[in-house]
Motif scaffolding. Structure first.
Motif, mmCIF file in Angstrom:
data_model
loop_
_atom_site.group_PDB
_atom_site.id
_atom_site.type_symbol
_atom_site.label_atom_id
_atom_site.label_comp_id
_atom_site.label_asym_id
_atom_site.label_seq_id
_atom_site.Cartn_x
_atom_site.Cartn_y
_atom_site.Cartn_z
ATOM 1 N N MET A 1 0.847 -1.190 0.000
ATOM 2 C CA MET A 1 0.000 0.000 0.000
ATOM 3 C C MET A 1 0.885 1.242 0.000
ATOM 4 S SD MET A 1 -1.415 -0.179 3.936
ATOM 5 C CE MET A 1 -2.466 1.231 3.658
ATOM 6 N N PRO A 2 0.374 2.383 -0.437
ATOM 7 C CA PRO A 2 1.192 3.594 -0.533
ATOM 8 C C PRO A 2 1.745 4.043 0.811
ATOM 9 C CG PRO A 2 -0.826 3.814 -1.817
ATOM 10 C CD PRO A 2 -0.972 2.560 -1.007
ATOM 11 N N VAL A 3 2.933 4.625 0.778
ATOM 12 C CA VAL A 3 3.518 5.256 1.955
ATOM 13 C C VAL A 3 2.825 6.604 2.156
ATOM 14 C CG1 VAL A 3 5.612 6.292 2.898
ATOM 15 C CG2 VAL A 3 5.734 4.125 1.656
ATOM 16 N N ALA A 307 16.133 5.770 -4.357
ATOM 17 C CA ALA A 307 14.701 5.488 -4.260
ATOM 18 C C ALA A 307 14.463 4.122 -3.632
ATOM 19 C CB ALA A 307 14.056 5.569 -5.641
ATOM 20 N N GLY A 308 15.226 3.124 -4.079
ATOM 21 C CA GLY A 308 15.063 1.788 -3.516
ATOM 22 C C GLY A 308 15.452 1.727 -2.057
ATOM 23 N N ASP A 309 16.565 2.382 -1.699
ATOM 24 C CA ASP A 309 17.009 2.392 -0.309
ATOM 25 C C ASP A 309 15.989 3.084 0.590
ATOM 26 O OD1 ASP A 309 19.296 1.142 -1.109
ATOM 27 O OD2 ASP A 309 20.658 2.780 -0.630
ATOM 28 N N TYR A 310 15.507 4.253 0.167
ATOM 29 C CA TYR A 310 14.573 5.015 0.992
ATOM 30 C C TYR A 310 13.239 4.283 1.131
ATOM 31 C CZ TYR A 310 17.799 8.968 0.216
ATOM 32 O OH TYR A 310 18.884 9.790 0.161
ATOM 33 N N ASN A 311 12.787 3.701 0.059
ATOM 34 C CA ASN A 311 11.525 2.962 0.098
ATOM 35 C C ASN A 311 11.641 1.750 1.015
ATOM 36 O OD1 ASN A 311 8.778 2.372 -0.874
ATOM 37 N ND2 ASN A 311 9.725 0.659 -1.947
ATOM 38 N N ASP A 312 12.752 1.019 0.902
ATOM 39 C CA ASP A 312 12.975 -0.124 1.783
ATOM 40 C C ASP A 312 13.002 0.312 3.239
ATOM 41 O OD1 ASP A 312 14.046 -2.937 2.489
ATOM 42 O OD2 ASP A 312 15.619 -1.612 3.242
ATOM 43 N N TYR A 313 13.622 1.454 3.481
ATOM 44 C CA TYR A 313 13.765 1.913 4.857
ATOM 45 C C TYR A 313 12.418 2.152 5.524
ATOM 46 C CZ TYR A 313 15.192 4.186 9.031
ATOM 47 O OH TYR A 313 15.340 4.486 10.356
ATOM 48 N N VAL A 314 11.578 2.961 4.897
ATOM 49 C CA VAL A 314 10.323 3.318 5.564
ATOM 50 C C VAL A 314 9.342 2.148 5.605
ATOM 51 C CG1 VAL A 314 10.580 5.748 4.971
ATOM 52 C CG2 VAL A 314 9.238 4.266 3.482
ATOM 53 N N ARG A 315 9.468 1.210 4.690
ATOM 54 C CA ARG A 315 8.555 0.069 4.672
ATOM 55 C C ARG A 315 9.025 -1.088 5.545
ATOM 56 N NH1 ARG A 315 4.631 0.181 0.632
ATOM 57 N NH2 ARG A 315 4.922 1.736 -1.016
ATOM 58 N N VAL A 316 10.344 -1.234 5.697
ATOM 59 C CA VAL A 316 10.871 -2.431 6.354
ATOM 60 C C VAL A 316 11.679 -2.122 7.610
ATOM 61 C CG1 VAL A 316 12.311 -4.488 6.043
ATOM 62 C CG2 VAL A 316 10.966 -3.600 4.117
ATOM 63 N N SER A 356 7.048 6.929 -7.432
ATOM 64 C CA SER A 356 6.423 5.712 -7.924
ATOM 65 C C SER A 356 6.462 4.594 -6.879
ATOM 66 C CB SER A 356 7.121 5.249 -9.208
ATOM 67 O OG SER A 356 6.568 4.035 -9.689
ATOM 68 N N ASP A 357 7.608 4.438 -6.216
ATOM 69 C CA ASP A 357 7.740 3.414 -5.178
ATOM 70 C C ASP A 357 6.786 3.670 -4.018
ATOM 71 O OD1 ASP A 357 9.708 2.235 -6.681
ATOM 72 O OD2 ASP A 357 11.373 2.937 -5.430
ATOM 73 N N TYR A 358 6.711 4.918 -3.590
ATOM 74 C CA TYR A 358 5.853 5.269 -2.456
ATOM 75 C C TYR A 358 4.382 5.130 -2.787
ATOM 76 C CZ TYR A 358 9.403 7.124 0.763
ATOM 77 O OH TYR A 358 10.441 7.250 1.650
ATOM 78 N N ASN A 359 4.032 5.314 -4.057
ATOM 79 C CA ASN A 359 2.630 5.209 -4.462
ATOM 80 C C ASN A 359 2.175 3.763 -4.670
ATOM 81 O OD1 ASN A 359 2.307 7.962 -4.392
ATOM 82 N ND2 ASN A 359 2.624 8.258 -6.583
ATOM 83 N N ALA A 360 3.118 2.856 -4.747
ATOM 84 C CA ALA A 360 2.783 1.441 -5.050
ATOM 85 C C ALA A 360 2.084 0.786 -3.866
ATOM 86 C CB ALA A 360 4.053 0.690 -5.394
#
Length: 360
Positions: A1-3, A307-316, A356-360
């Motif tokens: 779900m989106p961040v 983008a991948g690092d930041y997205n992984d961080y807030v999600r995981v 795009s990552d955050y919206n996924a």
């Protein structure tokens, strides 16, 4: 779900106004939190400066969690009874009494509110570990942390006595001495030492080894009339090592217990470690590109991007309550690759990918 919400935060431009392309980038990103400098926002009330910055905050204050950082960082004046002397401060710090700093904060806050921006918080300082003493030694002594604790409690009490017109957070702590980290390394490792009465010592892992231990009274004191304190920290990491080097990983149990019990805690500066983006030679640092980097000091690593690092961080990886990425700092600063919009006004590919990552 989106961040969403505070996990989708940004640090806005400093020392000047937002450009039209910055406003476009913000509109595309849709942040739920934002950090700016208090004096940059206050300048609008005195001279009309930075209108885009002021109006963006004002127009988004109902949906964006706003932090304004008091700047320059206040430092206890020299020869103040009961405190050590800190004669080697950074260029972004100022000697000022607790009462004078409090009055200045209240004056700026009231002026800003008078122009319609009313829903925000104030961070009363910034990284005292390095800004109070640029020699890099005082931060490893318990006496330094006692001074930080007493001084920023005094600022809080003075603001409260002046009517407390705004919610207050203590100074933003960096991830070095505050959690007994001496350094971050390009290969993902982290150096550890202890804060003690006699200076830097071998890290043992006990709560008393953390600078955080000596500011627990400060965290309790900044309660804004409630029963839980407030905490702001900064954290950076080398490309691909968010799981190894984020500050969350090193916060002591008594801090995390407070966070898990409801203590508001935010990371108000976050991103790839500035040295990773510098043009200095290896092995001191590893120049990298936020879109993709294929080399580092410890050998080739393909497919790594911010983008991948930041997205992984807030999600995981995230354990605190919100993260503000250093996205819209002045594009002419020393690490221009870290910002979302370059000096020519182009939105960088990695930032579009992060959206795009955050919206996924």
């Amino acid at each position: 779900m989106p961040v969403s919400g505070p996990f989708r935060g940004v640090h806005l431009s400093h020392g000047g106004d937002l450009r039209s392309v910055d406003l476009t980038a913000l509109g595309n990103f849709g942040p739920g939190a934002a950090v700016a400098l208090l004096n940059d926002v206050y300048a609008y009330t005195t001279s009309g400066a930075n209108p885009n910055l002021f109006n963006w905050l004002k127009n988004n204050q109902s949906s964006v969690e706003i932090f304004l950082r008091y700047y320059p960082c206040p430092v206890v004046p020299l020869n103040t009874p009961g405190y050590q002397n800190y004669p080697s401060i950074s260029g972004s710090a100022q000697y000022i009494s607790a009462s004078a700093a409090a009055q200045d904060i209240v004056n700026q806050v009231n002026a800003i509110k008078g122009h319609g921006l009313t829903n925000f918080r104030v961070i009363v300082g910034n990284e005292p570990e390095i800004e109070w003493d640029t020699t890099g030694s005082a931060q490893w002594y318990t006496s330094f942390w006692h001074d930080v604790n007493n001084y920023f409690i005094a600022i809080y009490d003075n603001v409260v006595n002046l009517g407390r017109p705004v919610e207050l957070y203590p100074p933003a702590f960096m991830q070095i001495a505050f959690v007994a980290i001496t350094n971050l390394n390009p290969n993902g490792t982290v150096g550890r030492s202890a804060v003690s009465a006699s200076g830097r010592t071998t890290f043992t892992g006990a709560d008393t080894d953390y600078g955080a231990y000596y500011v627990q009274n400060l965290l309790d004191h900044y309660n804004n009339g409630a029963t839980v304190g407030r905490m702001i920290v900064h954290s950076y990491f080398y490309p691909g090592y968010q799981a190894n080097q984020v500050i969350d990983k090193f916060l002591p149990a008594f801090i995390m217990n407070r966070v898990n019990s409801g203590m508001p805690a935010r990371v108000t500066e976050f991103g790839w470690y500035p040295d990773a983006l510098s043009n200095c030679p290896t092995p001191i640092c590893c120049p990298a590109n936020l879109d993709t980097t294929t080399s580092s000091c410890d050998g080739a690593r393909t497919g790594i991007n911010a983008a991948g690092d930041y997205n992984d961080y807030v999600r995981v990886q995230a354990k605190l309550g919100g993260y503000n990425f250093w996205l819209l700092a002045d594009p002419t600063n020393t690490t221009p690759g870290a910002v979302a919009v370059d000096s020519s006004g182009n939105i960088r590919p990695w930032f579009n990918q992060l959206i795009s990552d955050y919206n996924a």
